[in-house]
Motif scaffolding. Sequence first.
Motif, short mmCIF file in Angstrom:
data_model
loop_
_atom_site.label_atom_id
_atom_site.label_comp_id
_atom_site.label_asym_id
_atom_site.label_seq_id
_atom_site.Cartn_x
_atom_site.Cartn_y
_atom_site.Cartn_z
N ILE A 65 -81.60 -17.37 -79.90
CA ILE A 65 -81.96 -16.09 -80.53
C ILE A 65 -82.74 -16.32 -81.81
O ILE A 65 -83.68 -15.57 -82.11
CB ILE A 65 -80.73 -15.17 -80.75
CG1 ILE A 65 -81.15 -13.72 -80.98
CG2 ILE A 65 -79.89 -15.63 -81.92
CD1 ILE A 65 -81.71 -13.05 -79.78
N MET A 66 -82.40 -17.39 -82.56
CA MET A 66 -83.14 -17.67 -83.79
C MET A 66 -84.56 -18.16 -83.45
O MET A 66 -85.51 -17.85 -84.18
CB MET A 66 -82.40 -18.68 -84.66
CG MET A 66 -81.09 -18.14 -85.23
SD MET A 66 -81.24 -16.56 -86.10
CE MET A 66 -82.18 -17.07 -87.53
N THR A 74 -82.31 -10.65 -89.54
CA THR A 74 -82.07 -9.22 -89.37
C THR A 74 -82.35 -8.83 -87.92
O THR A 74 -81.54 -8.14 -87.29
CB THR A 74 -82.97 -8.40 -90.32
OG1 THR A 74 -82.67 -8.79 -91.66
CG2 THR A 74 -82.74 -6.92 -90.16
N GLN A 75 -83.46 -9.27 -87.38
CA GLN A 75 -83.81 -8.97 -86.00
C GLN A 75 -82.81 -9.61 -85.03
O GLN A 75 -82.38 -8.98 -84.07
CB GLN A 75 -85.23 -9.44 -85.70
CG GLN A 75 -85.74 -9.01 -84.35
CD GLN A 75 -87.16 -9.48 -84.09
OE1 GLN A 75 -87.68 -10.34 -84.79
NE2 GLN A 75 -87.77 -8.94 -83.06
N ILE A 79 -80.41 -7.65 -82.32
CA ILE A 79 -80.44 -7.95 -80.88
C ILE A 79 -79.03 -8.32 -80.40
O ILE A 79 -78.61 -7.90 -79.32
CB ILE A 79 -81.43 -9.09 -80.58
CG1 ILE A 79 -82.87 -8.59 -80.81
CG2 ILE A 79 -81.27 -9.60 -79.15
CD1 ILE A 79 -83.92 -9.69 -80.77
N LEU A 80 -78.31 -9.10 -81.20
CA LEU A 80 -76.96 -9.52 -80.82
C LEU A 80 -75.93 -8.40 -80.97
O LEU A 80 -74.85 -8.48 -80.40
CB LEU A 80 -76.52 -10.72 -81.67
CG LEU A 80 -77.25 -12.03 -81.40
CD1 LEU A 80 -76.92 -13.05 -82.47
CD2 LEU A 80 -76.89 -12.56 -80.02
N GLY A 81 -76.27 -7.39 -81.78
CA GLY A 81 -75.33 -6.29 -82.00
C GLY A 81 -74.22 -6.66 -82.96
O GLY A 81 -73.10 -6.17 -82.85
N LEU A 87 -73.67 -12.99 -88.61
CA LEU A 87 -74.63 -13.96 -88.08
C LEU A 87 -74.77 -15.14 -89.04
O LEU A 87 -74.71 -16.30 -88.62
CB LEU A 87 -75.99 -13.31 -87.85
CG LEU A 87 -77.11 -14.26 -87.40
CD1 LEU A 87 -76.78 -14.89 -86.05
CD2 LEU A 87 -78.44 -13.53 -87.36
N ARG A 88 -74.92 -14.87 -90.33
CA ARG A 88 -75.04 -15.96 -91.31
C ARG A 88 -73.80 -16.83 -91.33
O ARG A 88 -73.88 -18.06 -91.41
CB ARG A 88 -75.30 -15.39 -92.71
CG ARG A 88 -76.74 -15.02 -92.94
CD ARG A 88 -77.03 -14.82 -94.42
NE ARG A 88 -76.12 -13.88 -95.06
CZ ARG A 88 -76.33 -12.57 -95.12
NH1 ARG A 88 -77.41 -12.05 -94.59
NH2 ARG A 88 -75.48 -11.79 -95.73
N LYS A 89 -72.63 -16.21 -91.24
CA LYS A 89 -71.37 -16.96 -91.21
C LYS A 89 -71.33 -17.91 -90.01
O LYS A 89 -70.97 -19.08 -90.13
CB LYS A 89 -70.19 -15.98 -91.15
CG LYS A 89 -68.84 -16.63 -91.10
CD LYS A 89 -67.76 -15.57 -91.02
CE LYS A 89 -66.41 -16.20 -90.76
NZ LYS A 89 -65.37 -15.20 -90.53
#
Length: 102
Positions: A65-66, A74-75, A79-81, A87-89
Amino acid sequence: MLNNKRNSSCFFVSHIINKEVFNTPLINYITIALKNYFSVVIKKNDNNLYQRFLSEIEKPLFDNIMQYTRGNQTQAALILGINRGTLRKKLNLYYKNKKFNR
């Protein structure tokens, strides 16, 4: 190639063979992989399968995804919801020597 087509909330994986596209639900691949995993790796007295499975599936999911979003957190989170902080964690968990703050 992963398509974001949804049919009854299923994801489909497209294969291009001889210029024909075959769409296969992602759940079929997961089912096959788990059956193989159970027959080869898992012992009946093993525990913590859920956590092991999540760690095995999340890292390639976040890798892809990255790449797909060209590093746009952010995007990727949209997308992942999931929340961008979550996400950062997770990125920090799987890439310990890299900090993902922005």
